[in-house]
Design a protein around this motif. Structure first.
Motif, PDB file in Angstrom:
ATOM      1  N   GLN A  17     100.521 -65.962  -6.754  1.00 14.24           N
ATOM      2  CA  GLN A  17     101.409 -64.924  -7.316  1.00 14.24           C
ATOM      3  C   GLN A  17     102.581 -65.573  -8.065  1.00 14.24           C
ATOM      4  OE1 GLN A  17     102.704 -62.633  -3.922  1.00 14.24           O
ATOM      5  NE2 GLN A  17     100.608 -62.152  -3.315  1.00 14.24           N
TER       6      GLN A  17
ATOM      7  N   ILE B 290     109.858 -60.800  -2.246  1.00 11.41           N
ATOM      8  CA  ILE B 290     109.082 -59.555  -2.093  1.00 11.41           C
ATOM      9  C   ILE B 290     109.788 -58.615  -1.109  1.00 11.41           C
ATOM     10  CG2 ILE B 290     106.721 -60.215  -2.750  1.00 11.41           C
ATOM     11  CD1 ILE B 290     106.256 -60.763   0.289  1.00 11.41           C
TER      12      ILE B 290
ATOM     13  N   GLY C  11     103.712 -65.359 -12.093  1.00 18.28           N
ATOM     14  CA  GLY C  11     105.067 -64.948 -12.492  1.00 18.28           C
ATOM     15  C   GLY C  11     105.719 -65.986 -13.401  1.00 18.28           C
TER      16      GLY C  11
ATOM     17  N   GLU D 170     112.415 -56.256   0.007  1.00 20.17           N
ATOM     18  CA  GLU D 170     113.430 -55.490  -0.728  1.00 20.17           C
ATOM     19  C   GLU D 170     114.774 -55.565  -0.021  1.00 20.17           C
ATOM     20  OE1 GLU D 170     112.113 -51.580  -1.811  1.00 20.17           O
ATOM     21  OE2 GLU D 170     110.290 -52.421  -2.715  1.00 20.17           O
TER      22      GLU D 170
ATOM     23  N   VAL E   4     116.446 -59.618  -7.277  1.00 20.96           N
ATOM     24  CA  VAL E   4     115.386 -58.792  -7.870  1.00 20.96           C
ATOM     25  C   VAL E   4     114.117 -58.846  -7.020  1.00 20.96           C
ATOM     26  CG1 VAL E   4     116.240 -59.133 -10.250  1.00 20.96           C
ATOM     27  CG2 VAL E   4     114.530 -60.700  -9.320  1.00 20.96           C
ATOM     28  N   ASN E   5     113.265 -57.815  -7.209  1.00 24.80           N
ATOM     29  CA  ASN E   5     111.940 -57.813  -6.574  1.00 24.80           C
ATOM     30  C   ASN E   5     110.834 -57.791  -7.623  1.00 24.80           C
ATOM     31  OD1 ASN E   5     113.721 -55.731  -4.545  1.00 24.80           O
ATOM     32  ND2 ASN E   5     112.721 -57.513  -3.615  1.00 24.80           N
ATOM     33  N   ASP E   6     111.228 -58.027  -8.875  1.00 21.43           N
ATOM     34  CA  ASP E   6     110.263 -57.967  -9.975  1.00 21.43           C
ATOM     35  C   ASP E   6     110.381 -59.282 -10.746  1.00 21.43           C
ATOM     36  OD1 ASP E   6     108.978 -57.500 -12.360  1.00 21.43           O
ATOM     37  OD2 ASP E   6     109.586 -55.386 -12.440  1.00 21.43           O
ATOM     38  N   TYR E   7     109.234 -59.889 -11.056  1.00 22.49           N
ATOM     39  CA  TYR E   7     109.277 -61.181 -11.747  1.00 22.49           C
ATOM     40  C   TYR E   7     109.961 -61.105 -13.107  1.00 22.49           C
ATOM     41  CZ  TYR E   7     106.677 -63.967  -8.382  1.00 22.49           C
ATOM     42  OH  TYR E   7     106.313 -64.666  -7.260  1.00 22.49           O
ATOM     43  N   ALA E   8     110.024 -59.903 -13.711  1.00 22.49           N
ATOM     44  CA  ALA E   8     110.677 -59.781 -15.024  1.00 22.49           C
ATOM     45  C   ALA E   8     112.116 -60.307 -14.956  1.00 22.49           C
ATOM     46  CB  ALA E   8     110.654 -58.327 -15.485  1.00 22.49           C
TER      47      ALA E   8
ATOM     48  N   PHE F 206     114.884 -63.993  -6.178  1.00 19.11           N
ATOM     49  CA  PHE F 206     113.697 -63.139  -6.176  1.00 19.11           C
ATOM     50  C   PHE F 206     113.063 -63.189  -4.790  1.00 19.11           C
ATOM     51  CE2 PHE F 206     109.129 -62.744  -6.167  1.00 19.11           C
ATOM     52  CZ  PHE F 206     108.890 -61.628  -6.940  1.00 19.11           C
TER      53      PHE F 206
ATOM     54  N   TYR G  31     106.837 -65.284 -17.271  1.00 15.42           N
ATOM     55  CA  TYR G  31     108.257 -65.076 -17.545  1.00 15.42           C
ATOM     56  C   TYR G  31     109.101 -66.352 -17.697  1.00 15.42           C
ATOM     57  CZ  TYR G  31     107.410 -60.174 -16.523  1.00 15.42           C
ATOM     58  OH  TYR G  31     106.945 -58.893 -16.567  1.00 15.42           O
TER      59      TYR G  31
END
Ligand code: A3D
Length: 320
Positions: free
Chosen positions: A102, A35, A106, A37, A63-67, A33, A110
């Motif tokens: 942040q 930020i 996250g 991209e 990924v760039n999304d914590y999901a 992960f 998650y």
């Protein structure tokens, strides 16, 4: 049995090295992960393309999304900025504290069941803040510094004695900073304590003092050489040892920045002490007896860490 899921929060120099090591050691699937991209995706794909050559089946994604970190068993946090020459670790506090807020959110959303290893500097204050921001159990949020500081000490000692690094054990206590406390008495070559090795003529007190100082300055020495960032191979290897101890329930005894709730007379502080890491996370804090001079150095180190935590509270009053 499902493979372990290991999330790397931060895909910079340490994050990328961690991903590669996890693949080579077949420890589980990796989610990178960041930020930025493209960086986690690019590093993930590059390492995945090495898997047929090296023969590992870890799946690597970026990924760039914590999901994307959902349900991770282990999260290793390197998000933030590293030092540049002339900077101290403490200079990073303002920027990296915001990053920890942040990351904490996250993790809470998650990966609330994960074992979290923080590497972001200034380490002891950041892991303290990360535990508070995330609300994860204190047994499951720990900082990596002691394994690295001890490894540096061991390496320098092995060089001095011309023996295998495998036979040198050492302990470094206290905060990960200029006030860290390399423990001479508890450091050995195949069980022979360093003070005995001085008596045996293997080294001198002066030489040992120089090695202790080089260990304290170990991070800065590498920052000075690299110029664009800080150490990443040995920090990654050290965090992997901690992750492996948890995932394989090894009950390893490792020096880590752990939460103290009265041990060593210290409360509500993360600082480097020997702990047992197994399937329960930090299962035990080991309290060793400190001599007068050692206690003084440890107290100084704790005070330095607590000063940084107070500075964190000024920026983020909810941490109080
Ligand atoms: P670097 O290569 O810059 O990687 C950091 C990554 O974090 C970059 O890819 C950034 O894009 C990313 N990032 C920045 N902000 C965020 C955010 N808000 N959310 C997610 N990702 C973000 O640094 P590095 O990998 O060399 O070092 C990472 C950290 O480890 C730094 O704080 C270092 O000071 C620290 N460090 C600690 C030790 C210890 O022994 C404790 C040793 C070496 C480095």
């Amino acid at each position: 049995m499902a493979r372990n899921k290991i999330a790397l929060i931060g895909s910079g120099m340490i994050g990328g090295t961690l991903a590669h090591m996890i693949g080579l050691k077949d420890l589980g699937d990796v989610v990178l992960f960041d930020i930025a991209e493209g960086i986690p995706q690019g590093k993930g794909l590059d390492i995945a393309q090495s898997s047929p050559v090296d023969g590992f089946d870890s799946r690597l994604t970026g990924v760039n999304d914590y999901a994307g970190i959902e349900g991770a068993d282990v999260c290793i946090v390197t998000a933030g900025v590293p030092r540049k020459p002339g900077m101290s670790r403490d200079d990073l506090l303002g920027i990296n504290l915001k990053v920890m807020e942040q990351v904490g959110a996250g993790l809470k959303k998650y990966a609330p069941k994960a074992f979290v290893i923080c590497i972001t500097n200034p380490l002891d204050a950041m892991v303290w803040a990360l535990q508070k921001f995330s609300g994860l159990p204190k047994s499951h949020v720990v900082g990596m510094a002691g394994v690295l500081d001890s490894a540096r000490f061991r390496y320098f000692l092995a060089e001095e004695f011309k023996v295998s690094v495998e036979d040198v054990t050492s302990f470094v206590l206290g905060g990960h900073g200029d006030s860290m406390v390399p423990m001479i008495r508890y450091s050995t070559v195949a069980g022979i304590p360093l003070p005995d090795l001085i008596k045996m003529g293997w080294t001198s007190k002066e030489k040992l003092d120089q090695i202790v100082q080089r260990t304290r300055d170990g991070g800065a020495e590498i920052v000075g050489l690299l110029k664009t960032g800080s150490a990443f191979y040995a920090p990654a290897a050290s965090a992997i040892a901690m992750a492996e101890a948890y995932l394989k329930d090894k009950k390893r005894v490792l020096p880590c920045a752990a939460h103290l709730s009265g041990q060593y007379g210290v409360k509500n502080t993360y600082v480097g002490v020997p702990v047992v890491i197994g399937a329960g996370g930090v299962e035990r804090v080991i309290e060793i007896e400190l001599g007068k001079a050692e206690q003084k150095m440890f107290d100084n180190s704790v005070a330095a860490v607590q000063g940084l935590c107070e500075a964190c509270v000024k920026i983020a009053p909810q941490l109080a």
